[in-house]
Write a protein that holds these residues in place. Sequence first.
Motif, PDB file in Angstrom:
ATOM      1  N   CYS A   1       0.825  -1.220   0.000  1.00 33.72           N
ATOM      2  CA  CYS A   1       0.000   0.000   0.000  1.00 33.72           C
ATOM      3  C   CYS A   1       0.860   1.271   0.000  1.00 33.72           C
ATOM      4  O   CYS A   1       1.811   1.396   0.776  1.00 33.72           O
ATOM      5  CB  CYS A   1      -0.897  -0.027   1.239  1.00 33.72           C
TER       6      CYS A   1
ATOM      7  N   CYS B   1      -8.104  -2.838   7.367  1.00 36.21           N
ATOM      8  CA  CYS B   1      -7.341  -3.824   6.591  1.00 36.21           C
ATOM      9  C   CYS B   1      -6.355  -4.512   7.526  1.00 36.21           C
ATOM     10  O   CYS B   1      -6.112  -4.048   8.642  1.00 36.21           O
ATOM     11  CB  CYS B   1      -6.573  -3.148   5.460  1.00 36.21           C
TER      12      CYS B   1
ATOM     13  N   THR C   1      -3.326  -4.811   6.399  1.00 37.22           N
ATOM     14  CA  THR C   1      -2.114  -4.087   6.013  1.00 37.22           C
ATOM     15  C   THR C   1      -1.610  -3.208   7.158  1.00 37.22           C
ATOM     16  O   THR C   1      -0.413  -3.139   7.406  1.00 37.22           O
ATOM     17  CB  THR C   1      -2.431  -3.207   4.777  1.00 37.22           C
ATOM     18  N   VAL C   2      -2.549  -2.546   7.841  1.00 32.68           N
ATOM     19  CA  VAL C   2      -2.113  -1.619   8.892  1.00 32.68           C
ATOM     20  C   VAL C   2      -1.335  -2.327  10.001  1.00 32.68           C
ATOM     21  O   VAL C   2      -0.437  -1.746  10.581  1.00 32.68           O
ATOM     22  CB  VAL C   2      -3.280  -0.804   9.497  1.00 32.68           C
TER      23      VAL C   2
ATOM     24  N   TRP D   1       2.167  -2.874   8.686  1.00 34.37           N
ATOM     25  CA  TRP D   1       2.782  -1.552   8.594  1.00 34.37           C
ATOM     26  C   TRP D   1       3.211  -1.066   9.979  1.00 34.37           C
ATOM     27  O   TRP D   1       4.354  -0.640  10.197  1.00 34.37           O
ATOM     28  CB  TRP D   1       1.770  -0.649   7.917  1.00 34.37           C
TER      29      TRP D   1
ATOM     30  N   SER E   1      -3.393  -0.060  -4.556  1.00 30.66           N
ATOM     31  CA  SER E   1      -2.821  -0.128  -3.215  1.00 30.66           C
ATOM     32  C   SER E   1      -3.778  -0.715  -2.194  1.00 30.66           C
ATOM     33  O   SER E   1      -3.345  -1.273  -1.199  1.00 30.66           O
ATOM     34  CB  SER E   1      -2.465   1.279  -2.723  1.00 30.66           C
ATOM     35  N   CYS E   2      -5.047  -0.521  -2.399  1.00 29.72           N
ATOM     36  CA  CYS E   2      -5.987  -0.893  -1.344  1.00 29.72           C
ATOM     37  C   CYS E   2      -6.790  -2.122  -1.755  1.00 29.72           C
ATOM     38  O   CYS E   2      -7.912  -2.019  -2.263  1.00 29.72           O
ATOM     39  CB  CYS E   2      -6.912   0.267  -1.006  1.00 29.72           C
TER      40      CYS E   2
ATOM     41  N   HIS F   1      -4.296   5.444  -4.915  1.00 28.78           N
ATOM     42  CA  HIS F   1      -4.704   6.671  -4.232  1.00 28.78           C
ATOM     43  C   HIS F   1      -3.553   7.666  -4.039  1.00 28.78           C
ATOM     44  O   HIS F   1      -3.781   8.856  -3.975  1.00 28.78           O
ATOM     45  CB  HIS F   1      -5.391   6.355  -2.903  1.00 28.78           C
TER      46      HIS F   1
HETATM   47  S1  SF4 Z   1      -5.330   2.385   1.777  1.00 28.38           S
HETATM   48 FE1  SF4 Z   1      -6.301   0.402   2.097  1.00 28.38          FE
HETATM   49  S2  SF4 Z   1      -4.606  -1.034   2.376  1.00 28.38           S
HETATM   50 FE2  SF4 Z   1      -3.792   1.037   2.673  1.00 28.38          FE
HETATM   51  S3  SF4 Z   1      -3.943   1.396   4.851  1.00 28.38           S
HETATM   52 FE3  SF4 Z   1      -5.806   2.217   3.955  1.00 28.38          FE
HETATM   53  S4  SF4 Z   1      -7.298   0.552   4.056  1.00 28.38           S
HETATM   54 FE4  SF4 Z   1      -5.278  -0.329   4.389  1.00 28.38          FE
END
Ligand code: SF4
Lengths: 366, 439
Positions: free
Chosen positions: B123, B156, B158-159, B162, B385-386, B415
Amino acid sequence: MSTPNDAVSIPRRAEVIREFKGRGGRVAAVLPIHYPRALFRAFDILPVEVWGPPKIDASSAATHLQPYICSIARNALAFVLGGGLDVADLIIVPHTCDSLQGLASVLIDFITPARPVYPIYLPRGNRPSDLTFLASELRSLSNRLEQLTAYTPSETRLMECIEQEEAADRWLADLHQRRTELPLSQYDLYRVLRSREFLPADRLCALAETIIARAGGYPRRDDIPVLMSGIVPEPMEMLRSLEKMGGRVASDDFACCGRRLYPAGRSSEPFVRMAESIIQGPPDPMRGCSIQDRLAHLARLAGTSGARGVVFYTIKFCEPELFQLPALRTGLQEIGVRTLNLEVDLSDPLSQSALTRLEAFLEMIG
Amino acid sequence: MSIGGLVSYHWNVNVFGKVALRGRRWRAELRGNRSRRSSDLAPPLRITPRTKELIFSHYLQGRYANLRRKVAWVTSGAPVEFLRALDFFVLYPENHAAVCGTTRVAEEICGEAEKAGYSRDICSYARTDIGSVLSGRTPAGRLPRPDLLVACTNICQTVLFWYQVLADRLKVPLILIDTPFIYSEAQEHAIEYVRRQLEESVPVAEQVAKQSLDERRLRDVTRHSRDAVELWMQILDRAVHRPAPISAFDQFIHMAPVVEMRGEAYTVDFYSRMLKEVDDRVAGGVGAVRNEKKRLLWDNLPIWYRLRYLAELLGRRGVALIASTYTNAWGELAPMIDPERPFESAARTYLHPILNRGTGHKLATMKRLAERYGIDGVILHSDRSCKPYSIGQVDQCARLARECGLPSLLLEADHSDPRAFSEEQAANRLGAYLELLGV
Ligand code: SF4
Ligand code: SF4
C-alpha cells in the motif's frame, strides 16, 4: 551431492478423496493457512487444502478479481470456477489476509457456489483475549458444521480427533527434524511433508512411520543447506532444480509446512485446546507475530539446521510477507546469514532468471 | 518535558503559530473566492481557509508535540477516544500520507521506502509513511516521534504489518485492536472480543501517558466524536438537493477534521459552520457543479494527486460527483456511538466500518446511496494499493449496471502513487463513460 531417491509411495489426493467419500465421509476444501483439522474430522469431514493450485489457467479469475491480487487467491478462484472444487461438500476460507478475506466475501456474496462457504477469523495476537475469541470462533464453526451434517460429535469424540491430529503433528515434526537422514530427494521430501494437506491423520502417521523407519544409514550430505521461507514451494520443480544445483532445504518456514508445526494444546476443553495449538504455532505474520519474533525464529532455524543462507520465496502481491522482508533480511545479514529474495507467481513456471539467481546464491554461500 | 521545551511549545504553537495561521486565514477570507478553479465549478467553500487553518495547526502542534505531550500514531479507523481522553497528541499517518499525495511528494517519499527494500506492491500509504520515517521527509516540516502506536484492523490487515514495521524501527509499544471481519452479521463473541481489547488497551496507554483515564473526560470526548460525525453525515446528506451543494471532491478535502480531530470540541464547531454554509448554498440554489446534468457516486479512496483534474474534467461536462462510499464511511456509524457507554458502543462502532464488512454489504451501501442521492452512474476506483477496498468491485460494477441500470466504470489507479495512474488511459476511459452517460 544428491540423496538416495527411493521413490516414496504417497497416495494421490484424488484417490484419498474418492476413498473417503466412498465410505460416506464428506470433504472440505480448505484455503490457506490455519484451521482446526480435528474439528472437521470429528464431523467425519476430511479437510483437503487448496494452495493455489499452481500451473492452472487462472484467466477466469479476472471476471471477479483484479490483476493485482496474489496468485494464491486468483488460482483458487479460477479452480472454483472451473469446477475443481466440485468434489468438495463445503469450502473453508480462513481469514489469512486481505486477499483471502476478499475472496471469501466474493464467494459468499456474488459467486455463491453450490456448496457452502464458511470463513474462520483468526486473531492476530496471542493474548488471553485472542485465545478466548478463537475458541468461541471454533465453537461457532462447530455449530455451522452441526447444521450442515445434522450430527453433533460428543466431547469424547472431539478429544479423540484432537489427539490423533496431535500425534500426526508430532510425526510431521519428526520428519522435519530428521530430514537429512531420510532417503528422499528434496522433491519427494516435500511431497511427503505436504501430504499433510490431504491425508487423514492416521494415514499420515503410518506414512511417516514407514519413512522414519528407513532413516539413517545414509551418507551425510555435503550439499549446500539453505533455509527456505515463504508461502508454498510451488512450482515444486524448484526443489528439483535446487537439488541439481547442489542445494538442499535444511529447514523451512513455509506457511504450508514449517509454520504449521503446531504444538499440542494443553486444555482439557476441546475448543480451547484446538485454539491453543493454532495460537502457539511457530511465528507467522498471518497470525500477527512481531518482526523480532519471526527474526529470532528464522535465526534459530538457520542455526540449528546449519543453513548457510535463507531464500525468501515470495509470492507476488503477498503483502503480509513483503512488509517483513526488509527487516528480516537486514536482521539476518547482521548475524552473518546471507539472504536471497525470489518472487514467484503460481501460474508461471520458475523463470530462468530466478533459477540463475538461485544458482549464483548457492555458489556464493557454498 | 523541560521548562524550555514547554516555553518553546507555547511560543511556537500557541502564540506565534496561532497568530500566523489566523492571519493567513483572515487574508484568505478577505481575498474571497478568487481561486483558479474552473468556471464550471462553484468557488471553493468559504470554510476552506478555516479547514486549512485547522490542518496546518494540527501539524504545527504535531511538530512541537514531543516537547509537551505524549504522541500516539494511530490507524484511521482506530478507536481514538480513550487516547484523546488521556491527552495524547494523535497523529494519523494515513492522513499524512494523503497530504503527501495531494501535495505530490508521495512518489518521492515512497521511493525512500522502496530503496530500503519495501516492495511497490504494498500500500502506498504505508510506503509513504515508512519512507517518511526513514528519510525524515514530510511536507509538514517535521512529524512528532510516537510514544505509542495503535493499529486497528477494521480497515485492513495491512495496517498491522505496517505498524509492526514502525514498532520495530521506532522501538515503541504497539497496541493492536483486532476486529474480526464481518461477512454477514457481527457475532456476539466478536463484539465482546473488541470490547475486551479496548479495556485491556487502557492500562497500556495510561502507562505511556503517565496518567489515569478520567471516565467523565472519556464520555465528553465520545460525545464530541458523535456530534462531529453526526454533523458530517448531515453535510453529506445535503447532496440530496438538486443541484448538490457540495461535491465528493469537497468532501475529500473537508473530511480531514472528522478523521484526525474527532473527539475535539473545535471539530464540532467547525462542522456546525460548514453545515451552515452548505445550507446557505442549498437556500441559494448553488450547486458544486454550475450546470449539473448528471450525478455520480464514487467508490474507494480518492486519487489524491488528481482531485482537481478529475473535478474539472467532470465539471466541464456538467457531471457532479456528489457522494462516495469513502466519505460516507466517516458518518454512517454515528447512531452507534453512545457517550454513556463508551467501551461497549466503541466495540460495536469500530467493528462496523464499511471496510470491515463484506463485499455484498458494500454493494448494498452503494445501491442505497444511489437511491438516496438520485445517482446516474458510479465510478469505482480500482485502487492498486488498497486490496480490501477494491476486491469485489468487478462484481459490484457489473451488478450496479445489471440490477440498478447504473452505468458503472472501473477506473484503475492508486490513491497516492501516481506511477499507477495513466492520465491518457483515464481520460479515454472517462471520455467513453461520459458519452455513455449522454453528456
Ligand atoms: S489504503 Fe487500504 S490497504 Fe492502505 S492502509 Fe488504507 S485501508 Fe489499508
Ligand atoms: S499469498 Fe499472501 S496475499 Fe496471497 S493468499 Fe497467501 S497470504 Fe494472502
